[in-house]
Design a protein around this motif. Structure first.
Motif, PDB file in Angstrom:
ATOM      1  N   GLU A 222     -15.112 -33.576  -6.495  1.00 51.86           N
ATOM      2  CA  GLU A 222     -15.903 -34.790  -6.667  1.00 51.86           C
ATOM      3  C   GLU A 222     -17.003 -34.394  -7.635  1.00 51.86           C
ATOM      4  O   GLU A 222     -17.960 -33.717  -7.250  1.00 51.86           O
ATOM      5  N   PRO A 223     -16.875 -34.757  -8.914  1.00 49.87           N
ATOM      6  CA  PRO A 223     -17.751 -34.220  -9.965  1.00 49.87           C
ATOM      7  C   PRO A 223     -19.234 -34.313  -9.643  1.00 49.87           C
ATOM      8  O   PRO A 223     -19.752 -35.369  -9.309  1.00 49.87           O
ATOM      9  N   GLY A 224     -19.901 -33.153  -9.737  1.00 47.06           N
ATOM     10  CA  GLY A 224     -21.324 -33.082  -9.509  1.00 47.06           C
ATOM     11  C   GLY A 224     -21.747 -33.155  -8.060  1.00 47.06           C
ATOM     12  O   GLY A 224     -22.930 -33.021  -7.742  1.00 47.06           O
ATOM     13  N   VAL A 225     -20.797 -33.373  -7.154  1.00 46.94           N
ATOM     14  CA  VAL A 225     -21.130 -33.583  -5.743  1.00 46.94           C
ATOM     15  C   VAL A 225     -20.587 -32.458  -4.871  1.00 46.94           C
ATOM     16  O   VAL A 225     -21.314 -31.810  -4.135  1.00 46.94           O
ATOM     17  N   GLY A 226     -19.268 -32.224  -4.931  1.00 46.24           N
ATOM     18  CA  GLY A 226     -18.673 -31.209  -4.074  1.00 46.24           C
ATOM     19  C   GLY A 226     -17.157 -31.251  -4.127  1.00 46.24           C
ATOM     20  O   GLY A 226     -16.574 -31.513  -5.185  1.00 46.24           O
ATOM     21  N   TYR A 227     -16.524 -31.018  -2.983  1.00 53.51           N
ATOM     22  CA  TYR A 227     -15.070 -30.949  -2.900  1.00 53.51           C
ATOM     23  C   TYR A 227     -14.581 -31.685  -1.653  1.00 53.51           C
ATOM     24  O   TYR A 227     -15.327 -31.902  -0.703  1.00 53.51           O
ATOM     25  N   ARG A 228     -13.296 -32.024  -1.669  1.00 55.69           N
ATOM     26  CA  ARG A 228     -12.637 -32.522  -0.464  1.00 55.69           C
ATOM     27  C   ARG A 228     -11.185 -32.082  -0.493  1.00 55.69           C
ATOM     28  O   ARG A 228     -10.588 -31.905  -1.569  1.00 55.69           O
ATOM     29  N   LEU A 229     -10.627 -31.888   0.680  1.00 47.67           N
ATOM     30  CA  LEU A 229      -9.220 -31.535   0.783  1.00 47.67           C
ATOM     31  C   LEU A 229      -8.407 -32.815   0.780  1.00 47.67           C
ATOM     32  O   LEU A 229      -8.719 -33.753   1.517  1.00 47.67           O
ATOM     33  N   CYS A 230      -7.395 -32.863  -0.047  1.00 46.05           N
ATOM     34  CA  CYS A 230      -6.575 -34.063  -0.181  1.00 46.05           C
ATOM     35  C   CYS A 230      -6.030 -34.473   1.176  1.00 46.05           C
ATOM     36  O   CYS A 230      -5.540 -33.652   1.951  1.00 46.05           O
ATOM     37  N   ASP A 231      -6.117 -35.779   1.482  1.00 45.20           N
ATOM     38  CA  ASP A 231      -5.602 -36.281   2.756  1.00 45.20           C
ATOM     39  C   ASP A 231      -4.203 -36.855   2.617  1.00 45.20           C
ATOM     40  O   ASP A 231      -3.652 -37.399   3.565  1.00 45.20           O
ATOM     41  N   GLY A 232      -3.633 -36.792   1.410  1.00 48.69           N
ATOM     42  CA  GLY A 232      -2.268 -37.269   1.218  1.00 48.69           C
ATOM     43  C   GLY A 232      -2.162 -38.711   0.804  1.00 48.69           C
ATOM     44  O   GLY A 232      -1.084 -39.191   0.490  1.00 48.69           O
TER      45      GLY A 232
END
Length: 242
Positions: A222-232
């Motif tokens: 998430e540009p400039g914010v962080g990350y997330r693991l794809c939920d599919g």
């Protein structure tokens, strides 16, 4: 009538715009959700305590308090899922809301389809299946009980730090985690400014688990914010990079 979920999941919409509240009420009710509304932050906190919603859709620009203040008050006594729905697009606003306890952040204008997908993602984390120690995301499997990570059934050797980063993302699957949140959860207090440390380790982790690290399909940025693991279900177009 086609329902989004078989049970009457309770959703509280906290937004000072009557038109938005009405639109969300009609749209979510049509999908089988039990919807209640609040115009002000204090009213929203009272309804949250009385109705015990499964999820709150929150606007940040409330007439009596800022949405981040609402989140801080809410998190003192409740772990209910919260999706922020706001016109504020600045990274600082997104980071502040996520650090204050929001599960996800969606900017206006928005599509109902994307909102429903984000809602499904956060609500799945309370489902029994999410309590299982084995998580599968496409070709990737993470066995939290055995601390074992496999890709196409081949075990991937990770360093303790890389595994801890992946574990944190897996246990918050589908949720955006800010850089600060990941640094605190993996390295502890005092590492909040260690962005370079996070970047290097994330790059190494992606090289090991992503089929093509240039175009990540599991750990999304998430540009400039962080990350997330794809939920599919929903995948960011800007999933690469820092």
């Amino acid at each position: 009538m086609t329902t989004e979920r078989s049970e009457a999941t309770r959703v509280l919409v906290v937004d000072d715009e009557k038109a938005i509240r009405r639109f969300l009420h009609i749209s979510l009710q049509a999908k089988g959700y039990d919807v209640s509304e609040a115009e002000r932050g204090d009213e929203g906190l009272s309804l949250a305590a009385i109705r015990h919603p499964d999820l709150i859709v929150l606007d940040l620009g409330l007439p009596d308090m800022d949405g981040t203040a609402f989140l801080r008050h809410l998190r003192e006594w409740s772990a209910v899922h919260v999706i922020v729905l706001s016109v504020r697009e600045r990274e600082t606003d997104k980071i502040a809301a996520l650090d204050a306890g929001a599960d996800d952040y969606l900017t206006k204008p928005f599509s109902v389809g994307e909102l429903l997908a984000r809602m499904r993602a956060v609500l799945r984390r309370t489902a029994p299946a999410e309590e299982e120690p084995l998580h599968r995301i496409g070709r990737l499997s993470v066995d939290l009980a055995r601390r074992r990570v496999t890709l196409d059934d081949l075990e991937i050797p990770l360093t303790p730090t890389e595994y801890e980063m992946l574990r944190v993302l897996v246990t918050h699957r589908g949720r955006i985690l800010t850089h600060t949140q990941i640094l605190r959860l993996v390295w502890g207090e005092g590492y909040e400014e260690g962005r370079h440390l996070l970047r290097v380790n994330m790059s190494n982790l992606r090289r090991k688990i992503e089929p093509d690290p240039r175009f990540p399909r599991y750990i999304l940025t998430e540009p400039g914010v962080g990350y997330r693991l794809c939920d599919g279900e929903n995948r960011s177009e800007n999933s690469g990079g820092w």
